[in-house]
Design an enzyme around this catalytic site. Structure first.
Site, short mmCIF file in Angstrom:
data_model
loop_
_atom_site.label_atom_id
_atom_site.label_comp_id
_atom_site.label_asym_id
_atom_site.label_seq_id
_atom_site.Cartn_x
_atom_site.Cartn_y
_atom_site.Cartn_z
N TYR A 138 0.85 -1.18 0.00
CA TYR A 138 0.00 0.00 0.00
C TYR A 138 0.89 1.23 0.00
O TYR A 138 1.78 1.35 0.84
CB TYR A 138 -0.91 0.02 1.23
N ASP A 231 9.31 2.73 0.50
CA ASP A 231 8.20 3.40 1.16
C ASP A 231 8.28 3.03 2.64
O ASP A 231 7.86 1.96 3.06
CB ASP A 231 6.88 2.96 0.54
N LYS A 259 3.35 9.09 8.67
CA LYS A 259 2.96 8.56 9.98
C LYS A 259 3.83 9.10 11.12
O LYS A 259 3.65 10.24 11.52
CB LYS A 259 2.91 7.03 9.92
C1 LIG Z 1 -0.18 4.80 5.48
C2 LIG Z 1 0.68 4.49 4.34
C3 LIG Z 1 0.71 5.31 3.19
C4 LIG Z 1 -0.23 6.47 3.01
O1 LIG Z 1 -0.01 7.50 3.93
P1 LIG Z 1 -1.20 8.55 4.22
O2 LIG Z 1 -0.60 9.53 5.15
O3 LIG Z 1 -2.33 7.75 4.80
O4 LIG Z 1 -1.58 9.14 2.91
C5 LIG Z 1 1.62 5.01 2.20
N1 LIG Z 1 2.47 3.99 2.33
C6 LIG Z 1 2.48 3.19 3.41
C7 LIG Z 1 3.48 2.08 3.50
C8 LIG Z 1 1.57 3.40 4.43
O5 LIG Z 1 1.54 2.56 5.48
#
Ligand SMILES: *Cc1c(COP(=O)(O)O)cnc(C)c1O
Length: 420
Positions: A138, A231, A259
């Protein structure tokens, strides 16, 4: 019953009664009134120990006193200026000092914006259009990456409204499978701008890379002029001071952060090699912008948080993670349950699956109905975790060993009921 009442009202005004799909669960989500330390209180006066922690950001727990005090002081002198501040430099230096690949940084408002911009940057730099992501990873909710996506998207049908012309440039591949990626890269290497990967797949639960897999990604990208994007929106400032790239000693070209970086406030970032980052506008011609980029409130939240995250902090936090995972492991063994407790550092999850989970396909074979029973049994015992098998659970520094014992005991009771 206040939660139920609020949910019935909420449904009239907010699609599905929530502002982000993962927050929804049956029969209705609990509505939160306040959080403090490791605890949440709902609108019916129930107290929970929180192991969701806002889906990752709250590594210090709720309402950390230093963060609250510093941010309150910032609020009094302004919440947004539309002009640069010294604190942005201070924070940039703090992050560059910690994260190996980070030589320059751009602050955004969310992780979604960070990955979107990182991908554009990789495309701008390489002049190529395609990207590779892994099945179940994600990277936020934008068009480029909503293909075989994890998190909430793992439990819902593929999103409508995404042009095929966009997703034809998004290739996907199973995680932890070198042969599949070798084949894809050999066929498409002229067209691939970037490979984007969650070093630990935390949006299908918690799947670690096989030994040597991240090194393999580093090599194959280097050999084929492909940008490697880690990421680290979950793993950054979670696995170690320098994130997954320090934990596994593999340095990507670009990192995306989110986060934890905001200290509980909305924020994301992309950082990386100078030659790449220099291409961002206004220095270069890859456009990236945001009214709230580098917002003074979030930047202060971040500085006050990162200031507390030294090596000793991680030693203590990771010890708590080991303590908890040992307890869960013992329970699973004593009860002779054919399920998979997983996790590392301050992350944990249990796969309701007899088979070891190393990728999305295997994660999807987990018994989500039994997970749901487990989730509700925990909730009834005052434990708040994300309601989905395809999310990770977290520990914060505010959790005591007593809190972890309570969790361990509740998990034992819940498993006895759920996994029959
Ligand atoms: C939460 C998350 C995102 C998206 O971040 P948002 O601040 O919710 O837009 C992207 N990549 C990873 C791995 C995530 O856990």
């Amino acid at each position: 019953m206040n939660s139920k009442k609020l949910f019935n009202e909420s449904k009239k005004y907010l699609p599905g009664g929530v502002n982000s799909p993962v927050r929804s669960f049956k029969p209705y989500p609990v509505f939160i009134e306040k959080g403090y330390g490791p605890n949440l209180w709902d609108v019916d006066g129930n107290k929970y120990i929180d192991y969701c922690l806002g889906y990752g950001p709250l590594i210090l727990g709720h309402g950390n006193s230093n963060v609250v005090e510093d941010v309150c002081n910032q609020l009094k002198i302004g919440t947004t200026y539309g002009a640069p501040t010294g604190n942005e430099i201070k924070l940039a230096k703090m992050i560059i000092e910690r994260i190996p690949c980070a030589k320059m940084i751009r602050f955004t408002n969310s992780g979604t914006e960070a990955t979107m911009s990182a991908i554009r940057l990789a495309r701008g730099f390489t002049g190529k259009d395609k990207i590779v992501k892994f099945e179940g990873s994600y990277h936020g909710a934008h068009d480029y990456v909503l293909v075989k996506s994890g998190s909430g998207a793992a439990t819902l049908p593929d999103s409508l409204g995404i042009p095929k012309d966009t997703t034809k440039n998004t290739l996907s591949c199973p995680f932890n499978n070198e042969d599949a990626l070798l084949k894809l890269v050999s066929e498409e290497k002229e067209n691939i701008a970037a490979i984007i990967v969650e070093p630990v797949m935390a949006n299908i639960g918690c799947v670690e890379p096989n030994k040597g897999y991240l090194e393999f990604l580093r090599e194959i990208t280097e050999e084929n002029d492909i940008i490697l994007i880690f990421d680290e929106i979950i793993t950054g400032f979670r696995l170690s001071k320098g994130g997954a790239q320090t934990y596994y000693s593999v340095t990507p070209d670009i990192v995306t952060l989110g986060k934890i970086i905001g200290g509980g406030f909305p924020m994301g970032a992309l950082a990386g090699k100078k030659e790449l980052m220099k291409m961002l506008a206004p220095q270069g011609n890859v456009y990236q912008a945001g009214t709230f980029n580098g917002n003074p409130v979030s930047v202060q939240g971040s500085i006050s948080t990162l200031n507390q995250l030294d090596s000793e902090f991680y030693n203590n936090l990771n010890k708590k993670g080991d303590y908890l995972r040992n307890q869960i492991g013992d329970t699973v063994e004593e009860l002779d349950l054919n399920i998979q407790p997983v996790g590392l550092s301050s992350m944990f999850q249990i796969y309701f699956n007899p088979e070891k989970v190393t990728n999305y396909e295997l994660a999807k074979k987990s018994d989500v109905d039994k997970f749901s029973v487990y989730f509700h049994e925990l909730l009834n015992r005052g434990i708040y975790i994300p309601p989905s098998q395809f999310e990770c659970n977290f520990i914060s520094s505010s959790h005591s060993y007593d809190d972890l014992d309570k969790l361990g005991n509740s998990i034992e009771e819940a498993l006895k009921i759920a996994w029959k």
